[in-house]
Design a protein around this motif. Structure first.
Motif, PDB file in Angstrom:
ATOM      1  N   ASN A 179       0.801  -1.221   0.000  1.00 30.18           N
ATOM      2  CA  ASN A 179       0.000   0.000   0.000  1.00 30.18           C
ATOM      3  C   ASN A 179       0.836   1.275   0.000  1.00 30.18           C
ATOM      4  OD1 ASN A 179       1.024  -0.049   2.576  1.00 30.18           O
ATOM      5  ND2 ASN A 179      -0.963  -0.269   3.613  1.00 30.18           N
ATOM      6  N   LYS A 180       2.157   1.161  -0.203  1.00 33.84           N
ATOM      7  CA  LYS A 180       3.013   2.355  -0.252  1.00 33.84           C
ATOM      8  C   LYS A 180       3.462   2.591  -1.690  1.00 33.84           C
ATOM      9  CE  LYS A 180       5.015   0.804   4.070  1.00 33.84           C
ATOM     10  NZ  LYS A 180       6.293   0.563   4.767  1.00 33.84           N
ATOM     11  N   VAL A 181       2.498   2.619  -2.589  1.00 35.24           N
ATOM     12  CA  VAL A 181       2.801   2.677  -4.013  1.00 35.24           C
ATOM     13  C   VAL A 181       2.235   3.955  -4.619  1.00 35.24           C
ATOM     14  CG1 VAL A 181       2.522   1.545  -6.239  1.00 35.24           C
ATOM     15  CG2 VAL A 181       2.745   0.171  -4.172  1.00 35.24           C
ATOM     16  N   SER A 182       3.041   4.595  -5.450  1.00 32.86           N
ATOM     17  CA  SER A 182       2.565   5.690  -6.289  1.00 32.86           C
ATOM     18  C   SER A 182       2.953   5.370  -7.726  1.00 32.86           C
ATOM     19  CB  SER A 182       3.152   7.037  -5.848  1.00 32.86           C
ATOM     20  OG  SER A 182       4.560   6.994  -5.811  1.00 32.86           O
ATOM     21  N   SER A 183       2.381   6.086  -8.662  1.00 35.99           N
ATOM     22  CA  SER A 183       2.645   5.762 -10.060  1.00 35.99           C
ATOM     23  C   SER A 183       2.618   7.021 -10.912  1.00 35.99           C
ATOM     24  CB  SER A 183       1.619   4.749 -10.582  1.00 35.99           C
ATOM     25  OG  SER A 183       0.318   5.311 -10.551  1.00 35.99           O
ATOM     26  N   PHE A 184       3.250   6.913 -12.069  1.00 40.01           N
ATOM     27  CA  PHE A 184       3.239   8.006 -13.051  1.00 40.01           C
ATOM     28  C   PHE A 184       3.327   7.379 -14.436  1.00 40.01           C
ATOM     29  CE2 PHE A 184       4.850  11.343 -15.764  1.00 40.01           C
ATOM     30  CZ  PHE A 184       4.162  12.467 -15.318  1.00 40.01           C
ATOM     31  N   GLU A 185       2.534   7.921 -15.346  1.00 43.04           N
ATOM     32  CA  GLU A 185       2.519   7.406 -16.713  1.00 43.04           C
ATOM     33  C   GLU A 185       2.881   8.520 -17.696  1.00 43.04           C
ATOM     34  OE1 GLU A 185      -0.371   4.242 -18.110  1.00 43.04           O
ATOM     35  OE2 GLU A 185      -1.200   6.026 -19.086  1.00 43.04           O
ATOM     36  N   PHE A 186       3.944   8.301 -18.472  1.00 44.73           N
ATOM     37  CA  PHE A 186       4.340   9.255 -19.501  1.00 44.73           C
ATOM     38  C   PHE A 186       3.526   8.997 -20.763  1.00 44.73           C
ATOM     39  CE2 PHE A 186       7.988   9.471 -16.723  1.00 44.73           C
ATOM     40  CZ  PHE A 186       8.432  10.789 -16.836  1.00 44.73           C
ATOM     41  N   GLY A 187       2.824  10.011 -21.225  1.00 45.46           N
ATOM     42  CA  GLY A 187       1.996   9.849 -22.407  1.00 45.46           C
ATOM     43  C   GLY A 187       2.727  10.152 -23.698  1.00 45.46           C
ATOM     44  N   ASN A 188       3.948  10.672 -23.589  1.00 45.24           N
ATOM     45  CA  ASN A 188       4.671  11.089 -24.791  1.00 45.24           C
ATOM     46  C   ASN A 188       5.988  10.334 -24.965  1.00 45.24           C
ATOM     47  OD1 ASN A 188       5.855  12.241 -22.509  1.00 45.24           O
ATOM     48  ND2 ASN A 188       6.616  14.029 -23.637  1.00 45.24           N
ATOM     49  N   CYS A 189       6.123   9.194 -24.308  1.00 40.21           N
ATOM     50  CA  CYS A 189       7.399   8.478 -24.314  1.00 40.21           C
ATOM     51  C   CYS A 189       7.211   7.006 -24.651  1.00 40.21           C
ATOM     52  CB  CYS A 189       8.082   8.587 -22.947  1.00 40.21           C
ATOM     53  SG  CYS A 189       8.532  10.274 -22.490  1.00 40.21           S
ATOM     54  N   ALA A 190       8.339   6.364 -24.999  1.00 37.01           N
ATOM     55  CA  ALA A 190       8.359   4.932 -25.278  1.00 37.01           C
ATOM     56  C   ALA A 190       9.147   4.224 -24.175  1.00 37.01           C
ATOM     57  CB  ALA A 190       8.941   4.682 -26.664  1.00 37.01           C
ATOM     58  N   HIS A 191      10.182   3.462 -24.521  1.00 35.28           N
ATOM     59  CA  HIS A 191      10.857   2.618 -23.543  1.00 35.28           C
ATOM     60  C   HIS A 191      11.905   3.351 -22.703  1.00 35.28           C
ATOM     61  CE1 HIS A 191      11.474  -1.349 -21.925  1.00 35.28           C
ATOM     62  NE2 HIS A 191      12.756  -1.373 -22.227  1.00 35.28           N
ATOM     63  N   TYR A 192      12.311   4.545 -23.127  1.00 37.67           N
ATOM     64  CA  TYR A 192      13.376   5.274 -22.429  1.00 37.67           C
ATOM     65  C   TYR A 192      12.944   6.687 -22.040  1.00 37.67           C
ATOM     66  CZ  TYR A 192      16.433   1.526 -24.054  1.00 37.67           C
ATOM     67  OH  TYR A 192      17.006   0.302 -24.294  1.00 37.67           O
ATOM     68  N   PRO A 193      11.991   6.829 -21.137  1.00 39.94           N
ATOM     69  CA  PRO A 193      11.509   8.174 -20.774  1.00 39.94           C
ATOM     70  C   PRO A 193      12.580   9.050 -20.135  1.00 39.94           C
ATOM     71  CG  PRO A 193      10.643   6.515 -19.259  1.00 39.94           C
ATOM     72  CD  PRO A 193      11.273   5.775 -20.401  1.00 39.94           C
ATOM     73  N   PHE A 194      13.628   8.441 -19.558  1.00 41.59           N
ATOM     74  CA  PHE A 194      14.681   9.261 -18.956  1.00 41.59           C
ATOM     75  C   PHE A 194      15.544   9.931 -20.016  1.00 41.59           C
ATOM     76  CE2 PHE A 194      15.468   4.684 -18.423  1.00 41.59           C
ATOM     77  CZ  PHE A 194      16.545   4.471 -19.279  1.00 41.59           C
ATOM     78  N   TYR A 195      15.439   9.523 -21.280  1.00 44.66           N
ATOM     79  CA  TYR A 195      16.004  10.261 -22.401  1.00 44.66           C
ATOM     80  C   TYR A 195      14.932  11.159 -23.033  1.00 44.66           C
ATOM     81  CZ  TYR A 195      20.176   7.252 -22.603  1.00 44.66           C
ATOM     82  OH  TYR A 195      21.346   6.605 -22.331  1.00 44.66           O
ATOM     83  N   GLU A 196      13.752  10.621 -23.230  1.00 45.31           N
ATOM     84  CA  GLU A 196      12.723  11.272 -24.028  1.00 45.31           C
ATOM     85  C   GLU A 196      12.072  12.469 -23.331  1.00 45.31           C
ATOM     86  OE1 GLU A 196      10.633   7.704 -26.310  1.00 45.31           O
ATOM     87  OE2 GLU A 196      11.239   7.148 -24.278  1.00 45.31           O
ATOM     88  N   ASP A 197      12.015  12.436 -22.025  1.00 47.84           N
ATOM     89  CA  ASP A 197      11.445  13.552 -21.253  1.00 47.84           C
ATOM     90  C   ASP A 197      12.276  13.702 -19.978  1.00 47.84           C
ATOM     91  OD1 ASP A 197       9.853  15.537 -20.230  1.00 47.84           O
ATOM     92  OD2 ASP A 197       7.968  14.448 -20.408  1.00 47.84           O
ATOM     93  N   LYS A 198      13.561  13.970 -20.164  1.00 46.00           N
ATOM     94  CA  LYS A 198      14.528  13.847 -19.082  1.00 46.00           C
ATOM     95  C   LYS A 198      14.293  14.810 -17.921  1.00 46.00           C
ATOM     96  CE  LYS A 198      18.036  16.741 -21.352  1.00 46.00           C
ATOM     97  NZ  LYS A 198      19.429  16.775 -21.853  1.00 46.00           N
ATOM     98  N   ASP A 199      13.843  16.030 -18.201  1.00 41.49           N
ATOM     99  CA  ASP A 199      13.645  16.989 -17.112  1.00 41.49           C
ATOM    100  C   ASP A 199      12.484  16.575 -16.209  1.00 41.49           C
ATOM    101  OD1 ASP A 199      15.763  18.529 -17.986  1.00 41.49           O
ATOM    102  OD2 ASP A 199      14.504  19.871 -19.184  1.00 41.49           O
ATOM    103  N   ARG A 200      11.385  16.190 -16.820  1.00 41.57           N
ATOM    104  CA  ARG A 200      10.247  15.737 -16.012  1.00 41.57           C
ATOM    105  C   ARG A 200      10.594  14.451 -15.269  1.00 41.57           C
ATOM    106  NH1 ARG A 200       4.300  14.889 -18.568  1.00 41.57           N
ATOM    107  NH2 ARG A 200       4.619  17.107 -18.971  1.00 41.57           N
ATOM    108  N   PHE A 201      11.324  13.571 -15.939  1.00 40.42           N
ATOM    109  CA  PHE A 201      11.717  12.313 -15.304  1.00 40.42           C
ATOM    110  C   PHE A 201      12.604  12.581 -14.093  1.00 40.42           C
ATOM    111  CE2 PHE A 201      13.965   8.350 -14.734  1.00 40.42           C
ATOM    112  CZ  PHE A 201      13.020   7.383 -15.044  1.00 40.42           C
ATOM    113  N   ALA A 202      13.588  13.465 -14.252  1.00 45.24           N
ATOM    114  CA  ALA A 202      14.491  13.779 -13.142  1.00 45.24           C
ATOM    115  C   ALA A 202      13.728  14.384 -11.970  1.00 45.24           C
ATOM    116  CB  ALA A 202      15.584  14.732 -13.616  1.00 45.24           C
ATOM    117  N   GLY A 203      12.802  15.281 -12.249  1.00 40.40           N
ATOM    118  CA  GLY A 203      12.015  15.890 -11.183  1.00 40.40           C
ATOM    119  C   GLY A 203      11.140  14.885 -10.462  1.00 40.40           C
ATOM    120  N   LEU A 204      10.579  13.949 -11.226  1.00 39.00           N
ATOM    121  CA  LEU A 204       9.736  12.909 -10.653  1.00 39.00           C
ATOM    122  C   LEU A 204      10.525  12.057  -9.660  1.00 39.00           C
ATOM    123  CD1 LEU A 204       7.024  11.294 -10.743  1.00 39.00           C
ATOM    124  CD2 LEU A 204       8.021   9.988 -12.634  1.00 39.00           C
ATOM    125  N   LEU A 205      11.712  11.600 -10.078  1.00 34.31           N
ATOM    126  CA  LEU A 205      12.536  10.763  -9.199  1.00 34.31           C
ATOM    127  C   LEU A 205      13.032  11.535  -7.995  1.00 34.31           C
ATOM    128  CD1 LEU A 205      12.382   8.731 -11.525  1.00 34.31           C
ATOM    129  CD2 LEU A 205      14.815   8.260 -11.154  1.00 34.31           C
TER     130      LEU A 205
END
Length: 216
Positions: A179-205
């Motif tokens: 029950n300690k789970v959160s989630s996020f779904e990138f709607g504009n990315c494929a298998h490598y969101p840390f390349y494809e949307d790196k700023d949002r990905f970095a902020g999320l982590l």
């Protein structure tokens, strides 16, 4: 020295190189132990991408099932990025999507930026025994034990254009992660969101890890 805000990466499928889940988890345990000992860290955040996410889950599952000398190390959070919960589904979808559009498969389903230099370097130095998803085709993530889930805070990241989307969706992983789970779904990315949307990905982590680190 006690370092808690240190991120260890579960290396993704093309790098890790072992040919079975069991051997890969054993390798990961050894690598983690050596790295933590070297830097003097007692606490860490574990990130796993693709098959590396599967390995990260299996690593923590084994930690929870069997108490051993690694109990001195505390995993503050687990981050699963396009982590494959069912390898057969991922492999089947890969084959189907590739057959539908072989020329556009990579930029639509793998990395929309093409092949960044660091990804190309990883591809050029992939593990010598890795033969793709078929080498671990029977992998299917299951709970630590009947009625149990992991007790580590977790973030599930998926991307709608990823070839492994159906095998890595939140609904697949959430029943295994408590029950300690959160989630996020990138709607504009494929298998490598840390390349494809790196700023949002970095902020999320960054935000997720800080929320689950008592020192931050």
């Amino acid at each position: 020295m006690r370092i808690s805000f240190f991120v260890l990466m579960a290396l993704f499928d093309l790098i890790f190189g072992s040919y079975s889940v069991a051997l890969s988890v054993d390798d990961m345990r050894a690598v983690l132990r050596r790295a933590l000992q070297k830097i003097g860290a007692q606490e860490f955040h574990l990130f796993g991408h693709s098959y590396g996410g599967s390995l990260a889950y299996e690593y923590l599952k084994q930690q929870q099932i069997a108490a051993d000398e690694e109990e001195q190390y505390i995993c503050r959070s687990l981050i699963l990025c396009n982590a494959i919960q069912n390898m057969q589904v991922a492999n089947s979808d890969y084959d189907r999507l590739y057959a539908e559009n072989p020329k556009g498969f990579w930029t639509r389903r793998v990395c929309r930026l093409g092949i960044p230099d660091s990804l190309q370097d990883a591809l050029n130095n992939l593990g010598g025994t890795w033969n793709g998803m078929t080498s671990v085709l029977d992998y299917f993530a299951i709970p630590p034990a009947r009625g149990q889930t992991l007790d580590t805070p977790a973030l599930i990241i998926s991307a709608t254009a990823d070839f492994a989307y159906e095998a890595s969706k939140e609904k697949n992983w959430r029943p295994l992660l408590g029950n300690k789970v959160s989630s996020f779904e990138f709607g504009n990315c494929a298998h490598y969101p840390f390349y494809e949307d790196k700023d949002r990905f970095a902020g999320l982590l960054d935000g997720f890890m800080k929320r689950n680190d008592p020192k931050k």
